[in-house]
Design a protein around this motif. Sequence first.
Motif, PDB file in Angstrom:
ATOM      1  N   ARG A 199      35.497  39.982  48.758  1.00 23.18           N
ATOM      2  CA  ARG A 199      35.594  38.841  48.024  1.00 23.18           C
ATOM      3  C   ARG A 199      35.133  37.529  49.793  1.00 23.18           C
ATOM      4  O   ARG A 199      35.818  37.406  50.397  1.00 23.18           O
ATOM      5  N   LYS A 236      38.678  26.905  40.910  1.00 27.45           N
ATOM      6  CA  LYS A 236      37.483  27.960  39.751  1.00 27.45           C
ATOM      7  C   LYS A 236      36.278  27.176  41.003  1.00 27.45           C
ATOM      8  O   LYS A 236      35.766  26.061  40.906  1.00 27.45           O
ATOM      9  N   TRP A 287      29.450  32.118  43.387  1.00 24.49           N
ATOM     10  CA  TRP A 287      29.879  33.516  43.260  1.00 24.49           C
ATOM     11  C   TRP A 287      28.740  34.211  43.568  1.00 24.49           C
ATOM     12  O   TRP A 287      28.632  35.807  43.475  1.00 24.49           O
ATOM     13  N   GLU A 307      39.070  40.758  42.743  1.00 30.01           N
ATOM     14  CA  GLU A 307      39.407  40.122  41.363  1.00 30.01           C
ATOM     15  C   GLU A 307      37.888  40.808  41.244  1.00 30.01           C
ATOM     16  O   GLU A 307      36.886  40.755  42.392  1.00 30.01           O
ATOM     17  N   GLY A 326      34.477  36.581  37.598  1.00 28.87           N
ATOM     18  CA  GLY A 326      35.685  36.211  36.171  1.00 28.87           C
ATOM     19  C   GLY A 326      36.485  36.554  35.517  1.00 28.87           C
ATOM     20  O   GLY A 326      36.838  35.929  34.715  1.00 28.87           O
ATOM     21  N   PHE A 327      36.809  37.458  36.061  1.00 32.06           N
ATOM     22  CA  PHE A 327      38.765  37.560  35.777  1.00 32.06           C
ATOM     23  C   PHE A 327      39.200  38.551  36.742  1.00 32.06           C
ATOM     24  O   PHE A 327      39.184  38.290  37.875  1.00 32.06           O
ATOM     25  N   ASN A 328      41.157  38.284  36.328  1.00 29.80           N
ATOM     26  CA  ASN A 328      41.299  38.811  37.463  1.00 29.80           C
ATOM     27  C   ASN A 328      42.243  40.699  36.836  1.00 29.80           C
ATOM     28  O   ASN A 328      42.126  40.459  36.265  1.00 29.80           O
ATOM     29  N   LEU A 330      41.626  33.895  41.632  1.00 26.29           N
ATOM     30  CA  LEU A 330      41.360  32.539  41.493  1.00 26.29           C
ATOM     31  C   LEU A 330      43.146  32.825  40.487  1.00 26.29           C
ATOM     32  O   LEU A 330      43.103  33.583  40.012  1.00 26.29           O
ATOM     33  N   GLY A 372      44.618  31.695  37.913  1.00 25.44           N
ATOM     34  CA  GLY A 372      43.908  31.400  36.386  1.00 25.44           C
ATOM     35  C   GLY A 372      44.707  30.696  35.699  1.00 25.44           C
ATOM     36  O   GLY A 372      45.910  31.027  35.741  1.00 25.44           O
ATOM     37  N   ILE A 373      44.110  30.205  34.810  1.00 24.09           N
ATOM     38  CA  ILE A 373      45.040  29.729  33.448  1.00 24.09           C
ATOM     39  C   ILE A 373      45.663  31.526  32.529  1.00 24.09           C
ATOM     40  O   ILE A 373      47.186  31.398  32.213  1.00 24.09           O
ATOM     41  N   THR A 374      44.645  32.231  31.996  1.00 19.04           N
ATOM     42  CA  THR A 374      44.976  33.517  31.379  1.00 19.04           C
ATOM     43  C   THR A 374      46.617  34.616  32.459  1.00 19.04           C
ATOM     44  O   THR A 374      47.328  34.330  31.676  1.00 19.04           O
ATOM     45  N   ARG A 375      45.380  34.122  34.595  1.00 19.10           N
ATOM     46  CA  ARG A 375      46.303  35.089  34.431  1.00 19.10           C
ATOM     47  C   ARG A 375      48.020  34.041  34.429  1.00 19.10           C
ATOM     48  O   ARG A 375      48.896  34.794  34.175  1.00 19.10           O
ATOM     49  N   SER A 423      40.431  37.329  31.148  1.00 14.66           N
ATOM     50  CA  SER A 423      39.432  35.898  31.683  1.00 14.66           C
ATOM     51  C   SER A 423      39.898  34.781  30.608  1.00 14.66           C
ATOM     52  O   SER A 423      40.128  35.654  29.111  1.00 14.66           O
TER      53      SER A 423
END
Length: 135
Positions: free
Chosen positions: A30, A41, A45, A74, A77-79, A96, A98-101, A135
Amino acid sequence: FMAFAVPFGSVANAEQLQRGLHVAISDKVRIPPASIDPAIKNYHWLDLVRGLYDAYDRGAETALLLDFNGNVAEGPGFNVFCVDDGKLSTPAVGALPGITRRTVFDLCAEAGLAVAAADVSVAALRQSDEVFITS
Ligand SMILES: *Cc1c(COP(=O)(O)O)cnc(C)c1O
Protein backbone atom coordinates in the motif's frame (compact mmCIF):
# COMPACT_ATOMS: atom_id res chain seq x y z
CA PHE A 1 -14.52 19.10 -0.23
CA MET A 2 -16.12 16.43 -2.34
CA ALA A 3 -19.25 14.46 -1.47
CA PHE A 4 -21.40 11.96 -3.25
CA ALA A 5 -24.54 10.06 -2.33
CA VAL A 6 -25.12 6.66 -3.91
CA PRO A 7 -27.41 3.73 -3.14
CA PHE A 8 -26.01 1.18 -0.71
CA GLY A 9 -23.36 -0.89 -2.42
CA SER A 10 -21.11 -3.75 -1.46
CA VAL A 11 -17.61 -4.93 -2.33
CA ALA A 12 -19.00 -8.48 -2.26
CA ASN A 13 -21.91 -9.74 -4.35
CA ALA A 14 -24.87 -11.60 -2.83
CA GLU A 15 -23.22 -15.03 -3.20
CA GLN A 16 -19.93 -13.82 -1.71
CA LEU A 17 -21.81 -12.26 1.21
CA GLN A 18 -23.19 -15.74 1.97
CA ARG A 19 -20.07 -17.86 1.56
CA GLY A 20 -17.23 -15.37 2.11
CA LEU A 21 -14.59 -13.92 -0.18
CA HIS A 22 -11.45 -15.57 -1.48
CA VAL A 23 -8.80 -12.99 -0.56
CA ALA A 24 -5.18 -13.00 -1.70
CA ILE A 25 -2.53 -11.34 0.44
CA SER A 26 -0.85 -9.09 -2.10
CA ASP A 27 2.87 -8.60 -2.54
CA LYS A 28 2.04 -5.05 -3.67
CA VAL A 29 2.66 -2.62 -0.83
CA ARG A 30 0.00 0.00 0.00
CA ILE A 31 1.40 3.38 -0.94
CA PRO A 32 3.03 4.85 2.20
CA PRO A 33 1.26 7.62 4.14
CA ALA A 34 4.28 9.87 3.45
CA SER A 35 3.43 9.69 -0.27
CA ILE A 36 -0.38 9.67 -0.27
CA ASP A 37 -2.23 10.00 3.04
CA PRO A 38 -4.55 6.97 3.18
CA ALA A 39 -6.62 8.78 5.82
CA ILE A 40 -7.99 10.94 3.00
CA LYS A 41 -10.55 9.24 0.79
CA ASN A 42 -8.87 9.26 -2.59
CA TYR A 43 -8.87 7.43 -5.87
CA HIS A 44 -5.12 7.15 -6.20
CA TRP A 45 -5.65 3.42 -6.49
CA LEU A 46 -2.88 2.05 -8.71
CA ASP A 47 -1.45 0.01 -5.82
CA LEU A 48 -4.91 -1.36 -4.95
CA VAL A 49 -5.77 -2.10 -8.60
CA ARG A 50 -2.43 -3.88 -9.16
CA GLY A 51 -3.10 -5.95 -6.04
CA LEU A 52 -6.59 -6.75 -7.31
CA TYR A 53 -5.33 -7.88 -10.74
CA ASP A 54 -2.68 -10.07 -9.08
CA ALA A 55 -5.42 -11.54 -6.88
CA TYR A 56 -7.50 -12.38 -9.99
CA ASP A 57 -4.43 -14.03 -11.56
CA ARG A 58 -4.12 -16.18 -8.43
CA GLY A 59 -7.78 -17.22 -8.55
CA ALA A 60 -8.82 -14.97 -5.67
CA GLU A 61 -11.69 -12.50 -5.71
CA THR A 62 -10.04 -9.57 -4.01
CA ALA A 63 -6.80 -8.53 -2.37
CA LEU A 64 -5.41 -7.31 0.90
CA LEU A 65 -2.38 -5.07 0.64
CA LEU A 66 0.31 -4.80 3.28
CA ASP A 67 1.84 -1.61 4.63
CA PHE A 68 5.54 -0.73 4.30
CA ASN A 69 6.25 -2.68 7.53
CA GLY A 70 4.64 -5.86 6.20
CA ASN A 71 1.50 -5.53 8.30
CA VAL A 72 -1.98 -5.76 6.85
CA ALA A 73 -3.26 -2.41 5.53
CA GLU A 74 -6.51 -2.65 3.54
CA GLY A 75 -8.05 -3.82 0.29
CA PRO A 76 -9.50 -2.06 -2.74
CA GLY A 77 -12.27 -0.02 -1.15
CA PHE A 78 -12.53 -1.86 2.15
CA ASN A 79 -11.12 -2.13 5.65
CA VAL A 80 -10.47 -5.44 7.38
CA PHE A 81 -11.22 -6.55 10.94
CA CYS A 82 -10.00 -9.60 12.85
CA VAL A 83 -11.96 -11.15 15.70
CA ASP A 84 -10.05 -13.08 18.36
CA ASP A 85 -11.63 -14.26 21.59
CA GLY A 86 -14.38 -11.72 21.06
CA LYS A 87 -11.95 -8.81 20.62
CA LEU A 88 -11.74 -6.93 17.35
CA SER A 89 -8.70 -5.37 15.74
CA THR A 90 -8.18 -3.47 12.52
CA PRO A 91 -5.05 -2.01 10.95
CA ALA A 92 -4.04 1.38 12.32
CA VAL A 93 -1.61 2.26 9.51
CA GLY A 94 -2.12 2.44 5.75
CA ALA A 95 -5.88 2.27 5.92
CA LEU A 96 -8.69 4.75 5.42
CA PRO A 97 -10.39 5.52 8.74
CA GLY A 98 -13.68 5.27 6.91
CA ILE A 99 -17.23 5.87 8.01
CA THR A 100 -18.19 2.19 7.99
CA ARG A 101 -15.01 1.34 9.91
CA ARG A 102 -15.94 4.04 12.43
CA THR A 103 -19.42 2.53 12.70
CA VAL A 104 -17.89 -0.80 13.76
CA PHE A 105 -16.09 1.06 16.58
CA ASP A 106 -19.40 2.71 17.56
CA LEU A 107 -21.30 -0.61 17.50
CA CYS A 108 -18.56 -2.30 19.56
CA ALA A 109 -18.85 0.48 22.16
CA GLU A 110 -22.63 -0.05 22.30
CA ALA A 111 -22.24 -3.85 22.54
CA GLY A 112 -19.41 -3.72 25.07
CA LEU A 113 -16.91 -5.37 22.71
CA ALA A 114 -13.23 -4.44 22.70
CA VAL A 115 -11.96 -3.02 19.41
CA ALA A 116 -8.55 -1.56 18.64
CA ALA A 117 -6.72 -0.02 15.72
CA ALA A 118 -3.33 -1.70 15.86
CA ASP A 119 -0.68 -3.44 13.80
CA VAL A 120 -2.20 -6.60 12.30
CA SER A 121 0.41 -9.07 11.07
CA VAL A 122 -0.32 -11.54 8.29
CA ALA A 123 0.18 -14.38 10.77
CA ALA A 124 -2.33 -12.83 13.18
CA LEU A 125 -4.85 -12.36 10.36
CA ARG A 126 -4.48 -15.97 9.21
CA GLN A 127 -4.94 -17.28 12.78
CA SER A 128 -7.94 -15.12 13.61
CA ASP A 129 -11.18 -16.73 14.70
CA GLU A 130 -12.99 -14.59 12.16
CA VAL A 131 -12.09 -11.95 9.57
CA PHE A 132 -14.55 -9.53 8.00
CA ILE A 133 -14.34 -6.52 5.75
CA THR A 134 -16.26 -3.26 5.86
CA SER A 135 -17.10 -0.78 3.16
C1 LIG B 1 -13.93 3.87 0.75
C2 LIG B 1 -12.78 3.07 1.19
C3 LIG B 1 -12.83 2.26 2.35
C4 LIG B 1 -14.10 2.08 3.17
O1 LIG B 1 -14.49 3.27 3.78
P1 LIG B 1 -15.76 3.33 4.73
O2 LIG B 1 -16.10 4.79 4.79
O3 LIG B 1 -15.36 2.75 6.08
O4 LIG B 1 -16.84 2.51 4.09
C5 LIG B 1 -11.68 1.62 2.77
N1 LIG B 1 -10.54 1.72 2.07
C6 LIG B 1 -10.45 2.47 0.94
C7 LIG B 1 -9.16 2.54 0.22
C8 LIG B 1 -11.56 3.16 0.47
O5 LIG B 1 -11.46 3.91 -0.63
